[in-house]
Design a protein around this motif. Structure first.
Motif: not given
Lengths: 113, 112
Positions: B54-57, B62, B64, B66, B72
């Motif tokens: 769902r999320e990555k850094h 960052r 996201t 969905d 995204s």
């Protein structure tokens, strides 16, 4: 690690002439891609090789475009004869395997007059 | 055909501000990737997010995802003039020949 190499960087030709682009992928990368990027648009996949076999060439205009990847390493993309609408940047990319991160070369900017 | 559509097409911000770009797509995907392209250069891979994430850094980035909305977003924090470039999302569609389909890109300009 050396990146993806492409040549030439720039090419200007007259319509109906032929042109060829060369790509040397990153060593060990089995998958090689050719993209066409028209100004203001995202890259469009023309052809995808896995080693020296074609995986997908559904968007390659086969009446004028051809590509080969001999020995599963270097690749050439040819246009014969060129049309005005072929003016674009031709990008080569490679990846270790499908569908990994792709590494792009600097591209060849083709202008057809 | 292009699967992803980025929004906005162009974005201009001041150095130090955050930049947010959005990408919408149409079909089920295995993963979604973001690439950057500086003027006259090839594309550079920034980040990959899988369909079950769902999320990555990554550093100042960052991303996201969905999958229910098929969208995204890419957030660049504390932008710098060197971030000026075109940003593309690319989708690896489920059931495809495992190729990437690129969107039309967002042109980001960061003013010093």
């Amino acid at each position: 690690e050396a990146g993806v190499a492409q040549s030439p960087r720039y090419k200007i030709i007259e319509k109906r002439q032929s042109v060829a682009f060369w790509c040397n992928p990153i060593s060990g990368h089995a998958t090689l891609y050719w993209y066409q990027q028209i100004l203001g648009q995202g890259p469009k996949l023309l052809i995808q090789f896995q080693n020296n076999g074609v995986v997908d060439d559904s968007q390659l205009p086969k009446d004028r475009f051809s590509a080969e990847r001999l020995k599963g390493v270097d690749s050439t993309l040819k246009i014969q004869p060129a049309k005005l609408e072929d003016s674009a940047v031709y990008l080569c990319a490679s990846s270790y395997r499908l569908p990994d991160t792709q590494y792009f070369g600097p591209g060849t900017r083709l202008t057809v007059l | 055909s292009q699967q992803g559509e980025e929004d906005p097409q162009a974005l201009s911000i001041q150095e130090g501000e955050n930049a947010t770009m959005n990408c919408s797509y149409k079909t089920s995907i295995n993963n979604l990737q973001w690439y950057r392209q500086n003027s006259g250069r090839g594309l550079v891979h920034l980040i990959l997010i899988r369909s079950n994430e769902r999320e990555k850094h990554s550093g100042r980035l960052r991303v996201t995802l969905d999958t229910s909305k098929k969208s995204s977003s890419l957030l660049i924090t504390a932008s710098r003039a060197a971030d000026t470039a075109s940003y593309f999302c690319a989708t690896d569609e489920s059931g495809s020949a495992r190729q990437l389909t690129f969107g039309s890109g967002t042109q980001l300009t960061v003013l010093p």
